[in-house]
Design a protein around this motif. Structure first.
Motif, PDB file in Angstrom:
ATOM      1  N   GLY A 345       0.612  -1.531   0.205  1.00 12.75           N
ATOM      2  CA  GLY A 345       0.140  -0.026  -0.096  1.00 12.75           C
ATOM      3  C   GLY A 345       0.832   1.294  -0.097  1.00 12.75           C
ATOM      4  N   THR A 346       2.160   1.262  -0.251  1.00 12.38           N
ATOM      5  CA  THR A 346       3.042   2.481  -0.213  1.00 12.38           C
ATOM      6  C   THR A 346       3.109   3.031  -1.482  1.00 12.38           C
ATOM      7  OG1 THR A 346       4.333   1.388   1.443  1.00 12.38           O
ATOM      8  CG2 THR A 346       5.258   3.431   0.308  1.00 12.38           C
ATOM      9  N   GLN A 347       2.790   4.386  -1.789  1.00 11.45           N
ATOM     10  CA  GLN A 347       2.658   4.961  -2.958  1.00 11.45           C
ATOM     11  C   GLN A 347       4.167   5.500  -3.400  1.00 11.45           C
ATOM     12  OE1 GLN A 347      -0.504   7.978  -2.093  1.00 11.45           O
ATOM     13  NE2 GLN A 347      -1.430   6.899  -3.452  1.00 11.45           N
ATOM     14  N   TYR A 348       4.410   5.244  -4.482  1.00 14.08           N
ATOM     15  CA  TYR A 348       5.532   5.636  -5.345  1.00 14.08           C
ATOM     16  C   TYR A 348       5.245   6.416  -6.575  1.00 14.08           C
ATOM     17  CZ  TYR A 348       8.178   2.365  -2.366  1.00 14.08           C
ATOM     18  OH  TYR A 348       8.842   1.830  -1.289  1.00 14.08           O
ATOM     19  N   ALA A 349       6.301   7.187  -7.066  1.00 12.83           N
ATOM     20  CA  ALA A 349       6.090   7.683  -8.287  1.00 12.83           C
ATOM     21  C   ALA A 349       7.198   7.119  -9.213  1.00 12.83           C
ATOM     22  CB  ALA A 349       6.611   9.415  -8.332  1.00 12.83           C
ATOM     23  N   LEU A 350       6.866   6.411 -10.306  1.00 11.79           N
ATOM     24  CA  LEU A 350       7.859   5.795 -11.039  1.00 11.79           C
ATOM     25  C   LEU A 350       8.165   6.647 -12.257  1.00 11.79           C
ATOM     26  CD1 LEU A 350       6.060   2.065 -11.607  1.00 11.79           C
ATOM     27  CD2 LEU A 350       7.740   2.889  -9.634  1.00 11.79           C
ATOM     28  N   LEU A 351       9.509   7.016 -12.359  1.00 16.80           N
ATOM     29  CA  LEU A 351      10.126   7.823 -13.362  1.00 16.80           C
ATOM     30  C   LEU A 351      11.124   7.084 -14.412  1.00 16.80           C
ATOM     31  CD1 LEU A 351      11.802  10.448 -10.780  1.00 16.80           C
ATOM     32  CD2 LEU A 351       9.367  10.098 -11.459  1.00 16.80           C
ATOM     33  N   VAL A 367      10.342   6.462  -6.376  1.00 19.92           N
ATOM     34  CA  VAL A 367      10.493   7.730  -5.405  1.00 19.92           C
ATOM     35  C   VAL A 367       9.180   7.437  -4.500  1.00 19.92           C
ATOM     36  CG1 VAL A 367      10.477   9.994  -4.851  1.00 19.92           C
ATOM     37  CG2 VAL A 367      11.570   9.460  -6.782  1.00 19.92           C
ATOM     38  N   ASN A 368       9.531   7.202  -3.086  1.00 13.02           N
ATOM     39  CA  ASN A 368       8.464   6.931  -2.058  1.00 13.02           C
ATOM     40  C   ASN A 368       7.832   8.286  -1.814  1.00 13.02           C
ATOM     41  OD1 ASN A 368       7.145   6.606   0.649  1.00 13.02           O
ATOM     42  ND2 ASN A 368       8.341   4.890   0.750  1.00 13.02           N
ATOM     43  N   LEU A 369       6.552   8.196  -2.121  1.00 13.46           N
ATOM     44  CA  LEU A 369       6.032   9.599  -1.888  1.00 13.46           C
ATOM     45  C   LEU A 369       5.759  10.014  -0.316  1.00 13.46           C
ATOM     46  CD1 LEU A 369       3.517   9.548  -4.811  1.00 13.46           C
ATOM     47  CD2 LEU A 369       5.360  10.693  -4.733  1.00 13.46           C
ATOM     48  N   GLU A 370       6.097   9.167   0.520  1.00 16.72           N
ATOM     49  CA  GLU A 370       5.822   9.325   1.864  1.00 16.72           C
ATOM     50  C   GLU A 370       7.155   9.803   2.374  1.00 16.72           C
ATOM     51  OE1 GLU A 370       4.137   6.007   3.573  1.00 16.72           O
ATOM     52  OE2 GLU A 370       2.287   5.944   2.433  1.00 16.72           O
ATOM     53  N   THR A 371       8.038   9.071   2.205  1.00 18.23           N
ATOM     54  CA  THR A 371       9.438   9.176   2.995  1.00 18.23           C
ATOM     55  C   THR A 371      10.445   9.900   1.914  1.00 18.23           C
ATOM     56  OG1 THR A 371      10.475   7.132   2.172  1.00 18.23           O
ATOM     57  CG2 THR A 371       9.298   7.070   4.101  1.00 18.23           C
ATOM     58  N   LEU A 372      10.134   9.951   0.564  1.00 22.79           N
ATOM     59  CA  LEU A 372      11.018  10.475  -0.519  1.00 22.79           C
ATOM     60  C   LEU A 372      12.114   9.757  -0.942  1.00 22.79           C
ATOM     61  CD1 LEU A 372      10.547  14.364   0.116  1.00 22.79           C
ATOM     62  CD2 LEU A 372       9.211  12.600  -1.016  1.00 22.79           C
ATOM     63  N   GLU A 373      12.467   8.726  -0.314  1.00 16.53           N
ATOM     64  CA  GLU A 373      13.675   7.631  -0.538  1.00 16.53           C
ATOM     65  C   GLU A 373      13.319   7.211  -2.034  1.00 16.53           C
ATOM     66  OE1 GLU A 373      14.488   5.979   4.035  1.00 16.53           O
ATOM     67  OE2 GLU A 373      13.208   4.580   2.486  1.00 16.53           O
ATOM     68  N   GLN A 374      14.495   6.850  -2.380  1.00 11.64           N
ATOM     69  CA  GLN A 374      14.496   6.441  -3.909  1.00 11.64           C
ATOM     70  C   GLN A 374      15.359   5.258  -4.179  1.00 11.64           C
ATOM     71  OE1 GLN A 374      16.148   9.471  -6.302  1.00 11.64           O
ATOM     72  NE2 GLN A 374      15.657  11.235  -4.996  1.00 11.64           N
ATOM     73  N   TYR A 375      14.792   4.397  -5.308  1.00 14.06           N
ATOM     74  CA  TYR A 375      15.686   3.130  -5.633  1.00 14.06           C
ATOM     75  C   TYR A 375      15.603   3.363  -6.968  1.00 14.06           C
ATOM     76  CZ  TYR A 375      11.555   0.270  -5.695  1.00 14.06           C
ATOM     77  OH  TYR A 375      10.292  -0.267  -5.962  1.00 14.06           O
ATOM     78  N   GLU A 376      16.412   2.476  -7.797  1.00  9.77           N
ATOM     79  CA  GLU A 376      16.455   2.366  -9.137  1.00  9.77           C
ATOM     80  C   GLU A 376      16.456   0.759  -9.631  1.00  9.77           C
ATOM     81  OE1 GLU A 376      20.035   4.102 -10.627  1.00  9.77           O
ATOM     82  OE2 GLU A 376      19.561   6.038 -10.574  1.00  9.77           O
ATOM     83  N   ILE A 377      15.557   0.496 -10.754  1.00  8.22           N
ATOM     84  CA  ILE A 377      15.633  -0.839 -11.216  1.00  8.22           C
ATOM     85  C   ILE A 377      16.236  -0.857 -12.746  1.00  8.22           C
ATOM     86  CG2 ILE A 377      14.011  -1.744  -9.837  1.00  8.22           C
ATOM     87  CD1 ILE A 377      12.026  -1.305 -11.931  1.00  8.22           C
ATOM     88  N   GLU A 378      17.032  -1.703 -13.196  1.00 12.95           N
ATOM     89  CA  GLU A 378      17.456  -1.660 -14.547  1.00 12.95           C
ATOM     90  C   GLU A 378      16.546  -2.352 -15.599  1.00 12.95           C
ATOM     91  OE1 GLU A 378      21.492  -3.275 -14.247  1.00 12.95           O
ATOM     92  OE2 GLU A 378      22.216  -1.664 -13.023  1.00 12.95           O
ATOM     93  N   VAL A 379      16.260  -1.724 -16.533  1.00 15.43           N
ATOM     94  CA  VAL A 379      15.747  -2.411 -17.732  1.00 15.43           C
ATOM     95  C   VAL A 379      16.372  -2.146 -18.966  1.00 15.43           C
ATOM     96  CG1 VAL A 379      13.345  -2.018 -16.639  1.00 15.43           C
ATOM     97  CG2 VAL A 379      14.294  -0.638 -18.324  1.00 15.43           C
TER      98      VAL A 379
END
Length: 391
Positions: A345-351, A367-379
């Motif tokens: 149920g955590t909301q993110y923005a996918l860029l 980008v976690n819209l609550e904590t503003l923490e970020q992670y990346e995934i490779e495609v």
């Protein structure tokens, strides 16, 4: 006297007959007091005691992952991605057609605008079922943001009708209306130059083209296909095609207004009913591309210092009602943004990393819209436009 003795004997017999055996379960949560003060010898057990097992409590089924589609603008496919899987996010690769730009999901199907036509994808089968040619078909296949062919795309809720913006080489761009069952374009109308993005009103009665090179929005009635133009130029039109202060992508707020961020300095709020344009101040100071609206907030991607914007790449999280903004610095360039919620149920923005100019990269930032923490995934490739498979 004899009567009294009989009564006493009966009472003693009744007490003995109704005494609770010491191995019987008690209804009281506390141990029961024995009814007699004598010890009762328990006979030996002749059978092993019965083992009573507590039945397993049924666990709720695990939430299905909310998968995401990404167009590989440098190839010919859409990628099916699980953003929660940070090690192996790409679940499948579905060929659709050369230079895919945008993707839209409706009624269990994905519709993809490509340089060769509109691809129809069955999401259950994970396969293209049709490639419908544009009425204004390019003479040859090209790649990049200036290529002719389909750009922004939307569809009716039932997936029967698709609307796609088509860039025409050496001419004015058009909006085409496609009958999916018939497999052909059934109407078209001229709009502005290079519509990066198109939007659909909540009731499906209007389509809005965001005309990047024309400083405009065209409002097209879905029934009659009549179009009207609204100029959107908070910084004027000086510079024309060479100007950086132009609309790129947009979003629709809860009141049906179009939200068009410009340069991280101005937000153009367009009322489609009246044609009026109000301009509000923004604070990101970054050339803006992708935009989305979710839960009363506008998300907008800033790509850095271009034109009158002098800041760094960032993400704006704006509350339009209050005029407040949070600015999230980014280390990379991005093109579009998609609101996404994980299984918890955590909301993110996918860029998306498929920036249309130099600086793109094969990945997505969450980008976690609550904590503003970020992670990346490779495609792989150049992931440009994003869409949830469960809109």
């Amino acid at each position: 006297m004899l009567r009294r003795v009989v009564v006493v004997l009966c009472l003693l017999l009744m007490s003995a007959c109704t005494a609770v055996p010491v191995d019987a379960p008690s209804e009281s949560p506390e141990p029961a007091e024995p009814s007699l003060s004598v010890e009762i010898s328990r006979p030996p057990l002749t059978e092993p005691p019965v083992s009573v097992q507590t039945p397993d409590v049924a666990k709720p089924p695990a939430a299905e992952p909310d998968l995401v589609l990404a167009t590989d603008a440098s190839g010919d496919s859409v990628l099916l991605i699980d953003p929660a899987d940070r090690e192996n996010p790409v679940q499948d690769t579905i060929p659709v057609g050369a230079a895919p730009w945008d993707v839209y999901v409706a009624a269990g199907q994905a519709f993809v605008s490509t340089a060769e036509g509109v691809a129809v994808v069955d999401l259950d089968r994970r396969a293209r079922t049709a490639l419908i040619p544009h009425a204004h078909q390019p003479a040859r296949v090209e790649f990049g943001e200036y290529r002719p062919g389909g750009t922004g795309i939307v569809a009716s809720d039932d997936g029967s009708t698709v609307y796609v913006a088509v860039v025409v080489a050496g001419g004015t761009s058009v909006l085409e209306k496609i009958d999916v069952a018939a497999g052909q374009s059934i109407a078209n109308v001229e709009v502005g130059l290079r519509p990066f993005d198109i939007l659909l009103s909540d009731d499906g009665s209007e389509i809005y083209t965001i005309d990047h090179d024309s400083f405009s929005v065209h409002i097209v009635e879905s029934g009659t296909f009549a179009a009207r133009r609204i100029e959107v130029a908070p910084f004027g039109t000086e510079g024309g095609l060479a100007s950086w202060e132009k609309p790129h992508y947009g979003a629709i707020d809860d009141d049906g207004n179009l939200l068009l961020p410009h340069q991280g300095l101005a937000l153009a709020v367009v009322d489609p009913a009246t044609g009026t344009v109000a301009v509000e101040e923004m604070t990101a100071n970054s050339h803006q591309h992708g935009a989305a609206y979710t839960d009363g907030k506008l998300l907008a991607i800033g790509t850095g210092a271009f034109g009158n914007a002098t800041g760094e790449p960032n993400l704006t999280i704006r509350d339009p009602a209050m005029g407040r903004e949070e600015i999230v610095p980014l280390d990379r360039l991005h093109e579009t943004v998609l609101p996404w919620t994980d299984a918890a149920g955590t909301q993110y923005a996918l860029l998306s990393g498929g920036y249309t100019r130099d600086g793109f990269w094969p990945g997505i930032t969450a980008v976690n819209l609550e904590t503003l923490e970020q992670y990346e995934i490779e495609v792989s490739g150049r992931p440009q436009s994003l869409a949830s498979t469960t809109p």
